[in-house]
Motif scaffolding. Structure first.
Motif, short mmCIF file in Angstrom:
data_model
loop_
_atom_site.label_atom_id
_atom_site.label_comp_id
_atom_site.label_asym_id
_atom_site.label_seq_id
_atom_site.Cartn_x
_atom_site.Cartn_y
_atom_site.Cartn_z
N ARG A 9 34.91 50.87 35.73
CA ARG A 9 35.81 51.92 35.23
C ARG A 9 36.24 51.66 33.78
N GLY A 10 35.70 50.59 33.19
CA GLY A 10 35.93 50.33 31.78
C GLY A 10 37.18 49.54 31.46
N TYR A 11 37.79 48.93 32.49
CA TYR A 11 39.05 48.24 32.25
C TYR A 11 38.88 46.75 32.05
N PHE A 12 37.90 46.14 32.70
CA PHE A 12 37.88 44.69 32.86
C PHE A 12 36.48 44.18 32.55
N PRO A 13 36.35 42.93 32.02
CA PRO A 13 35.01 42.34 31.85
C PRO A 13 34.34 42.14 33.21
N VAL A 14 33.09 41.75 33.19
CA VAL A 14 32.39 41.45 34.44
C VAL A 14 33.15 40.36 35.18
N GLY A 15 33.31 40.52 36.49
CA GLY A 15 34.15 39.62 37.26
C GLY A 15 33.62 38.20 37.36
N THR A 16 34.55 37.27 37.49
CA THR A 16 34.21 35.85 37.71
C THR A 16 34.56 35.41 39.12
N GLY A 17 35.40 36.20 39.80
CA GLY A 17 35.86 35.80 41.13
C GLY A 17 37.13 34.98 41.10
N GLU A 18 37.60 34.64 39.91
CA GLU A 18 38.82 33.84 39.79
C GLU A 18 40.02 34.73 39.48
N TYR A 19 41.09 34.56 40.25
CA TYR A 19 42.31 35.34 40.02
C TYR A 19 43.13 34.61 38.96
N GLY A 20 42.90 34.98 37.71
CA GLY A 20 43.61 34.38 36.59
C GLY A 20 44.58 35.36 35.96
N PRO A 21 45.05 35.05 34.75
CA PRO A 21 46.08 35.89 34.11
C PRO A 21 45.62 37.32 33.83
N ASN A 22 44.34 37.52 33.47
CA ASN A 22 43.86 38.89 33.21
C ASN A 22 43.85 39.73 34.48
N THR A 23 43.42 39.10 35.57
CA THR A 23 43.42 39.82 36.85
C THR A 23 44.83 40.13 37.30
N GLN A 24 45.72 39.18 37.14
CA GLN A 24 47.12 39.42 37.52
C GLN A 24 47.72 40.58 36.72
N VAL A 68 46.06 35.96 45.76
CA VAL A 68 47.13 35.67 44.80
C VAL A 68 46.58 34.85 43.63
N TYR A 69 47.42 34.72 42.63
CA TYR A 69 47.05 34.00 41.40
C TYR A 69 46.53 32.59 41.73
N GLY A 70 45.41 32.24 41.10
CA GLY A 70 44.85 30.91 41.28
C GLY A 70 43.74 30.81 42.29
N GLU A 71 43.55 31.87 43.09
CA GLU A 71 42.48 31.83 44.09
C GLU A 71 41.14 32.22 43.47
N ARG A 72 40.08 31.90 44.18
CA ARG A 72 38.73 32.26 43.77
C ARG A 72 37.98 32.77 44.99
N SER A 73 37.33 33.92 44.87
CA SER A 73 36.68 34.52 46.03
C SER A 73 35.67 35.57 45.57
N ALA A 74 34.62 35.74 46.39
CA ALA A 74 33.66 36.81 46.12
C ALA A 74 34.32 38.18 46.23
N ASN A 75 35.36 38.30 47.06
CA ASN A 75 36.06 39.57 47.20
C ASN A 75 36.86 39.90 45.94
N ILE A 76 37.44 38.87 45.32
CA ILE A 76 38.14 39.09 44.05
C ILE A 76 37.15 39.56 42.99
N LYS A 77 35.97 38.96 42.98
CA LYS A 77 34.95 39.38 42.02
C LYS A 77 34.55 40.84 42.24
N ARG A 78 34.45 41.24 43.48
CA ARG A 78 34.09 42.63 43.77
C ARG A 78 35.15 43.59 43.23
N PHE A 79 36.40 43.22 43.39
CA PHE A 79 37.51 44.01 42.85
C PHE A 79 37.42 44.08 41.33
N GLN A 80 37.19 42.92 40.71
CA GLN A 80 37.08 42.88 39.24
C GLN A 80 35.90 43.71 38.75
#
Length: 242
Positions: A194-209, A176-188
Motif C-alpha cells: 500500500r506504499g507505507y512501509f519498506p519490505v518487511g523483515t518480520g521484526e516488530y521494531g520502532p517503525n512497525t510500532q 508486541v514490540y520486540g517480537e519477530r515472526s513470519a506473521n509480522i512480516k506478512r503484515f509489514q
C-alpha cells in the motif's frame, strides 16, 4: 622489452623452475591460507547475518490438531467425564488459569487464550493428545510468560471476516514490540504494497510500532501498539494516512 614485461616473464620462469620441495611448501601455505580465509568468512557471516529467531508458541495448525484429537474441535462439548470444551479442561485446571464457570460455556477466544496460558505454564503436559500427536515444545513452553496473552473482555468479539482479508494468524497471541515472526512480516509486506512501509523483515521494531499506532489512531482504535485481529484487518482495508 619494457621493464614491466621483463619482470612478468622473469616471474613466470621463476615460478616454472621452482624446486619440488618449494612447490610443496607453497601448496601447504596456500592451503593454510585457504582454510583460514574460509574460517574468517564463516565467522564474518555469522556476525553480519545471524540466524533468524524462530516464532514462538505453537502454530494455529498445531492447536487445531490438538483440538481435533481432544474434542473434534467442539468448543461447546460436555463429554460427561468432567472435561469440557475444545481443549478438554477440567474445572480445577480451568480455574488455575483464571477461568470462571465451565470451559465449554466460554467463548472460543477465551478458551484459546486460556489454553495458551496453560501451555506457557506447563507445556504440553496437561494434554494426553499432545503425546499421541508427538507435539514438541518450544522456548515459550513452561516459561510462565503470559503478560502478552490477550484475554477478551466481556462483550468483545472477533471482527467479522472481510473479503480479501486473511484471518488473523496469531489466535490469542497479540504481537508486541520486540517480537519477530513470519506473521509480522506478512503484515509489514501488506503495508508495503500500500506504499507505507519498506519490505518487511518480520521484526516488530520502532517503525512497525509507529505504523501500528497510526493505523489504530486513524481508524478509531486505542493506539496501544498491539498487533491483534482488528489492527491486522486494517492493513488491508483501513485508513493509513492523514
Amino acid at each position: 622489452m619494457p621493464p614491466s614485461a621483463f619482470f612478468t616473464e622473469w616471474a613466470e620462469q621463476n615460478r616454472t623452475h621452482r624446486s619440488p620441495v618449494e612447490r610443496v611448501r607453497r601448496a601447504i601455505s596456500t592451503a593454510r591460507w585457504g582454510v583460514a580465509g574460509g574460517l574468517v568468512s564463516l565467522l564474518a557471516a555469522s556476525v553480519v547475518a545471524p540466524a533468524g529467531i524462530a516464532a514462538a508458541d505453537p502454530s494455529s495448525h498445531t492447536w487445531h490438531r490438538l483440538r481435533m484429537c481432544e474434542s473434534s474441535n467442539d468448543y461447546g462439548i460436555d463429554t460427561g467425564n468432567d472435561h469440557y470444551g475444545a481443549y478438554q479442561f477440567d474445572v480445577m485446571t480451568w480455574r488455575s488459569v483464571g477461568g470462571k464457570g465451565y470451559p465449554n460455556k466460554a467463548s472460543h477466544a477465551e478458551q484459546d487464550a486460556r489454553a495458551l496460558i496453560l501451555y506457557r505454564e506447563r507445556g504440553w503436559q496437561p494434554w494426553q493428545c499432545a503425546g499421541i500427536l508427538g507435539l514438541h515444545e518450544d522456548s515459550d513452553a513452561r516459561s510462565g510468560r503470559i503478560s502478552d496473552i490477550h484475554l477478551p473482555r466481556a462483550g468483545e468479539t472477533t471482527p467479522l471476516p472481510v473479503a480479501g482479508v486473511p484471518a488473523f494468524p496469531g489466535g490469542s497471541h497479540w504481537y508486541v514490540y520486540g517480537e519477530r515472526s513470519a506473521n509480522i512480516k506478512r503484515f509489514q509486506d501488506q503495508m508495503h504494497k500500500r506504499g507505507y512501509f519498506p519490505v518487511g523483515t518480520g521484526e516488530y521494531g520502532p517503525n512497525t510500532q509507529r505504523m501500528v499506532k497510526q493505523l489504530q489512531r486513524l481508524n478509531g482504535l486505542v493506539p496501544n501498539g498491539y498487533l491483534g485481529p482488528n489492527t491486522w484487518r486494517l492493513a488491508w482495508v483501513g485508513r493509513y494516512h492523514d
